[in-house]
Scaffold this motif. Structure first.
Motif, PDB file in Angstrom:
ATOM      1  N   GLY A  27      44.466  35.939  39.412  1.00 42.75           N
ATOM      2  CA  GLY A  27      43.410  35.237  40.147  1.00 42.75           C
ATOM      3  C   GLY A  27      43.004  35.884  41.462  1.00 42.75           C
ATOM      4  O   GLY A  27      42.237  35.298  42.233  1.00 42.75           O
ATOM      5  N   LYS A  28      43.478  37.107  41.722  1.00 40.18           N
ATOM      6  CA  LYS A  28      43.224  37.767  43.013  1.00 40.18           C
ATOM      7  C   LYS A  28      41.725  38.039  43.224  1.00 40.18           C
ATOM      8  O   LYS A  28      41.167  37.677  44.259  1.00 40.18           O
ATOM      9  CB  LYS A  28      44.021  39.085  43.101  1.00 40.18           C
ATOM     10  CG  LYS A  28      45.515  38.916  42.877  1.00 40.18           C
ATOM     11  CD  LYS A  28      46.273  40.236  42.964  1.00 40.18           C
ATOM     12  CE  LYS A  28      45.892  41.282  41.941  1.00 40.18           C
ATOM     13  NZ  LYS A  28      46.157  40.892  40.526  1.00 40.18           N
ATOM     14  N   SER A  29      41.101  38.683  42.239  1.00 40.34           N
ATOM     15  CA  SER A  29      39.662  38.994  42.393  1.00 40.34           C
ATOM     16  C   SER A  29      38.836  37.715  42.404  1.00 40.34           C
ATOM     17  O   SER A  29      37.844  37.619  43.139  1.00 40.34           O
ATOM     18  CB  SER A  29      39.182  39.916  41.260  1.00 40.34           C
ATOM     19  OG  SER A  29      39.857  41.143  41.310  1.00 40.34           O
ATOM     20  N   THR A  30      39.251  36.742  41.603  1.00 39.64           N
ATOM     21  CA  THR A  30      38.531  35.458  41.582  1.00 39.64           C
ATOM     22  C   THR A  30      38.591  34.807  42.967  1.00 39.64           C
ATOM     23  O   THR A  30      37.615  34.211  43.417  1.00 39.64           O
ATOM     24  CB  THR A  30      39.128  34.526  40.508  1.00 39.64           C
ATOM     25  OG1 THR A  30      39.051  35.191  39.249  1.00 39.64           O
ATOM     26  CG2 THR A  30      38.389  33.203  40.431  1.00 39.64           C
ATOM     27  N   LEU A  31      39.719  34.960  43.650  1.00 37.01           N
ATOM     28  CA  LEU A  31      39.840  34.421  45.009  1.00 37.01           C
ATOM     29  C   LEU A  31      38.802  35.074  45.931  1.00 37.01           C
ATOM     30  O   LEU A  31      38.150  34.393  46.727  1.00 37.01           O
ATOM     31  CB  LEU A  31      41.263  34.656  45.529  1.00 37.01           C
ATOM     32  CG  LEU A  31      41.574  34.106  46.905  1.00 37.01           C
ATOM     33  CD1 LEU A  31      41.530  32.571  46.897  1.00 37.01           C
ATOM     34  CD2 LEU A  31      42.941  34.582  47.373  1.00 37.01           C
ATOM     35  N   GLU A  35      46.100  44.663  46.290  1.00 36.23           N
ATOM     36  CA  GLU A  35      46.536  45.993  45.852  1.00 36.23           C
ATOM     37  C   GLU A  35      47.703  45.899  44.875  1.00 36.23           C
ATOM     38  O   GLU A  35      48.617  45.112  45.080  1.00 36.23           O
ATOM     39  CB  GLU A  35      46.929  46.809  47.098  1.00 36.23           C
ATOM     40  CG  GLU A  35      47.065  48.289  46.869  1.00 36.23           C
ATOM     41  CD  GLU A  35      45.954  48.888  46.035  1.00 36.23           C
ATOM     42  OE1 GLU A  35      44.869  49.114  46.559  1.00 36.23           O
ATOM     43  OE2 GLU A  35      46.168  49.122  44.830  1.00 36.23           O
ATOM     44  N   HIS A  36      47.606  46.720  43.826  1.00 37.13           N
ATOM     45  CA  HIS A  36      48.722  46.839  42.881  1.00 37.13           C
ATOM     46  C   HIS A  36      49.712  47.910  43.326  1.00 37.13           C
ATOM     47  O   HIS A  36      50.853  47.923  42.869  1.00 37.13           O
ATOM     48  CB  HIS A  36      48.212  47.190  41.483  1.00 37.13           C
ATOM     49  CG  HIS A  36      47.815  46.000  40.678  1.00 37.13           C
ATOM     50  ND1 HIS A  36      48.713  45.026  40.304  1.00 37.13           N
ATOM     51  CD2 HIS A  36      46.624  45.598  40.193  1.00 37.13           C
ATOM     52  CE1 HIS A  36      48.091  44.084  39.611  1.00 37.13           C
ATOM     53  NE2 HIS A  36      46.811  44.412  39.547  1.00 37.13           N
ATOM     54  N   VAL A  37      49.250  48.845  44.169  1.00 32.19           N
ATOM     55  CA  VAL A  37      50.149  49.899  44.655  1.00 32.19           C
ATOM     56  C   VAL A  37      50.996  49.271  45.756  1.00 32.19           C
ATOM     57  O   VAL A  37      50.592  49.161  46.911  1.00 32.19           O
ATOM     58  CB  VAL A  37      49.349  51.118  45.174  1.00 32.19           C
ATOM     59  CG1 VAL A  37      50.286  52.180  45.727  1.00 32.19           C
ATOM     60  CG2 VAL A  37      48.469  51.689  44.064  1.00 32.19           C
TER      61      VAL A  37
HETATM   62  N1  LIG Z   1      33.759  35.472  34.985  1.00 31.45           N
HETATM   63  C1  LIG Z   1      34.823  35.045  34.315  1.00 31.45           C
HETATM   64  N2  LIG Z   1      34.721  34.276  33.203  1.00 31.45           N
HETATM   65  C2  LIG Z   1      35.813  33.850  32.537  1.00 31.45           C
HETATM   66  N3  LIG Z   1      37.076  34.136  32.889  1.00 31.45           N
HETATM   67  C3  LIG Z   1      37.263  34.902  33.975  1.00 31.45           C
HETATM   68  C4  LIG Z   1      36.158  35.398  34.753  1.00 31.45           C
HETATM   69  N4  LIG Z   1      36.654  36.140  35.781  1.00 31.45           N
HETATM   70  C5  LIG Z   1      37.991  36.094  35.656  1.00 31.45           C
HETATM   71  N5  LIG Z   1      38.359  35.359  34.587  1.00 31.45           N
HETATM   72  C6  LIG Z   1      39.745  35.081  34.171  1.00 31.45           C
HETATM   73  O1  LIG Z   1      40.408  34.516  35.285  1.00 31.45           O
HETATM   74  C7  LIG Z   1      41.759  34.980  35.363  1.00 31.45           C
HETATM   75  C8  LIG Z   1      41.968  35.651  36.708  1.00 31.45           C
HETATM   76  O2  LIG Z   1      41.218  36.866  36.725  1.00 31.45           O
HETATM   77  P1  LIG Z   1      41.127  37.791  37.995  1.00 31.45           P
HETATM   78  O3  LIG Z   1      40.150  38.868  37.672  1.00 31.45           O
HETATM   79  O4  LIG Z   1      40.863  36.972  39.203  1.00 31.45           O
HETATM   80  O5  LIG Z   1      42.611  38.377  38.077  1.00 31.45           O
HETATM   81  P2  LIG Z   1      43.207  39.520  39.010  1.00 31.45           P
HETATM   82  O6  LIG Z   1      44.433  38.952  39.659  1.00 31.45           O
HETATM   83  O7  LIG Z   1      42.151  40.077  39.893  1.00 31.45           O
HETATM   84  O8  LIG Z   1      43.672  40.603  37.922  1.00 31.45           O
HETATM   85  P3  LIG Z   1      43.736  42.209  38.011  1.00 31.45           P
HETATM   86  O9  LIG Z   1      44.973  42.531  38.808  1.00 31.45           O
HETATM   87  O10 LIG Z   1      43.853  42.638  36.604  1.00 31.45           O
HETATM   88  O11 LIG Z   1      42.477  42.699  38.689  1.00 31.45           O
HETATM   89  C9  LIG Z   1      41.963  35.904  34.163  1.00 31.45           C
HETATM   90  O12 LIG Z   1      42.525  35.148  33.137  1.00 31.45           O
HETATM   91  C10 LIG Z   1      40.542  36.329  33.820  1.00 31.45           C
HETATM   92  O13 LIG Z   1      40.426  36.650  32.443  1.00 31.45           O
END
Ligand SMILES: Nc1ncnc2c1ncn2[C@@H]1O[C@H](COP(=O)(O)OP(=O)(O)OP(=O)(O)O)[C@@H](O)[C@H]1O
Ligand SMILES: [Mg+2]
Length: 244
Positions: A43-47, A198-200
Motif C-alpha cells: 500500500g506504499k504507492s497508494t498512500l 524504498e525497497h533498497v
Molecule cells: N488502481 C488500482 N486498482 C486496483 N487495485 C490497485 C490499484 N492500485 C493499487 N492496487 C492494489 O492495491 C494494493 C497496494 O498496491 P500499492 O501499489 O500501493 O503497493 P506498494 O506497496 O506500492 O507495492 P510495490 O512495492 O510493489 O510498489 C495491491 O494489492 C495493488 O494490486
C-alpha cells in the motif's frame, strides 16, 4: 508553527473488495526525512496517491497538510501548496529535452512566464546536479540515473515543502545509489521535508530519521530505523518467516 507538517488520520483506500490502505494514521515532522518500507503490494504507492490525490484521494479518513485539510482538495491545489511527488515508473516526454521536461512540470499549479519556467527548470536541474551539457538533449538519450534526476527535478521545480519519492533507487547501480543518497540528504538539508518509499533497505536505513512500515495496507511499525528493523513483526513481513 506546529512541528507537524503532515497528519494522516485513518486513511483508507478501497478498490472494490480490496482494501489497499487500511485505517493508516501517522504524522510527519517538519523538516524530517521519513522512510516508508513494506513488502510489494503493502500500500506504499497508494498512500502517496492518497496524500497528493494524484490520481485519487482516500475512500475515507483525513489528510492535514500544515494545518489545512487537503483530502478533498483538487490535486493541483495540493501541489501548489507544496506537496510534490515522483512516480515509481519514470514518466517522460520523448519529444522534449531534459530542460523542457522539467519546465512542463513547473507549469503545473503555477502561472509562470516562459522565461521564468526556464529559470525554474534550470534551478531544479542545478539542485539535482544534472549535467549542464545534457540539458538540451532529448530525454530518450538519457541514462537511467539521469532520468531519475529529471524526475526528482520535476518534483522540485514545484518548490515543495514536502517531497515524496517512490522508489527512486530502483534500477540504479550501487555507485549511483550512493550518489542518490548524498542528493537526498542535500535536498533534505535545504529544509525540504522528504518522504522516501524504498525497497533498497541499505539506502532507507542510511538516510531515514524515522521509519514507517506498512503491511497488507496497515501500519505495522513506526520508529527509529534500527528499532523498527529489529521488530519481529517487520522481519516476518519481509521474510515471510517468524523471527527466531
Ligand atoms: N488502481 C488500482 N486498482 C486496483 N487495485 C490497485 C490499484 N492500485 C493499487 N492496487 C492494489 O492495491 C494494493 C497496494 O498496491 P500499492 O501499489 O500501493 O503497493 P506498494 O506497496 O506500492 O507495492 P510495490 O512495492 O510493489 O510498489 C495491491 O494489492 C495493488 O494490486
Ligand atoms: Mg509501489
Amino acid at each position: 508553527m506546529s512541528d507537524t507538517i503532515l497528519d494522516i488520520r485513518n486513511a483508507t483506500k478501497r478498490f472494490g473488495g480490496l482494501t489497499a490502505v487500511n485505517e493508516v494514521s501517522f504524522t510527519v515532522r517538519r523538516g524530517e526525512l521519513l522512510g516508508i518500507a513494506g513488502p510489494n503490494g503493502s500500500g506504499k504507492s497508494t498512500l502517496f496517491n492518497i496524500l497528493t490525490r494524484i490520481p485519487f484521494g482516500p475512500t475515507s479518513g483525513e489528510v492535514w497538510f500544515d494545518g489545512q485539510r487537503i483530502d478533498r482538495m483538487a490535486a493541483h491545489r495540493i501541489a501548489a501548496m507544496g506537496l510534490s511527488r515522483t512516480f515509481q515508473k519514470d514518466v517522460e516526454f520523448p519529444d522534449l529535452t531534459a530542460c523542457e521536461t522539467v519546465g512542463v512540470a513547473a507549469t503545473y499549479g503555477k502561472g509562470l512566464s516562459r522565461r521564468d519556467l526556464r529559470d525554474a527548470a534550470e534551478a531544479a536541474l542545478d539542485l539535482v546536479e544534472f549535467d549542464p551539457g545534457r540539458r538540451a538533449m532529448p530525454t530518450t538519450d538519457l541514462s537511467v540515473y539521469q532520468r531519475k534526476q529529471l524526475m526528482i527535478a520535476s518534483a522540485l521545480v514545484m518548490d515543495p515543502r514536502v517531497l515524496m519519492l517512490d522508489e527512486p533507487a530502483s534500477g540504479l547501480t550501487r555507485p549511483e545509489i550512493s550518489v542518490l543518497e548524498a542528493l537526498l540528504l542535500k535536498i533534505n538539508a535545504t529544509g525540504i521535508t522528504v518522504i522516501l518509499i524504498e525497497h533498497v533497505l541499505s539506502l532507507l536505513m542510511a538516510v531515514s530519521e524515522r521509519l514507517v512500515v506498512l503491511n497488507q495496507g496497515a501500519l505495522l511499525a513506526e520508529g527509529p530505523p534500527s528499532d523498527v528493523m529489529k521488530n519481529p513483526a517487520v522481519i516476518e513481513a519481509y521474510l515471510g518467516t517468524r523471527a527466531a
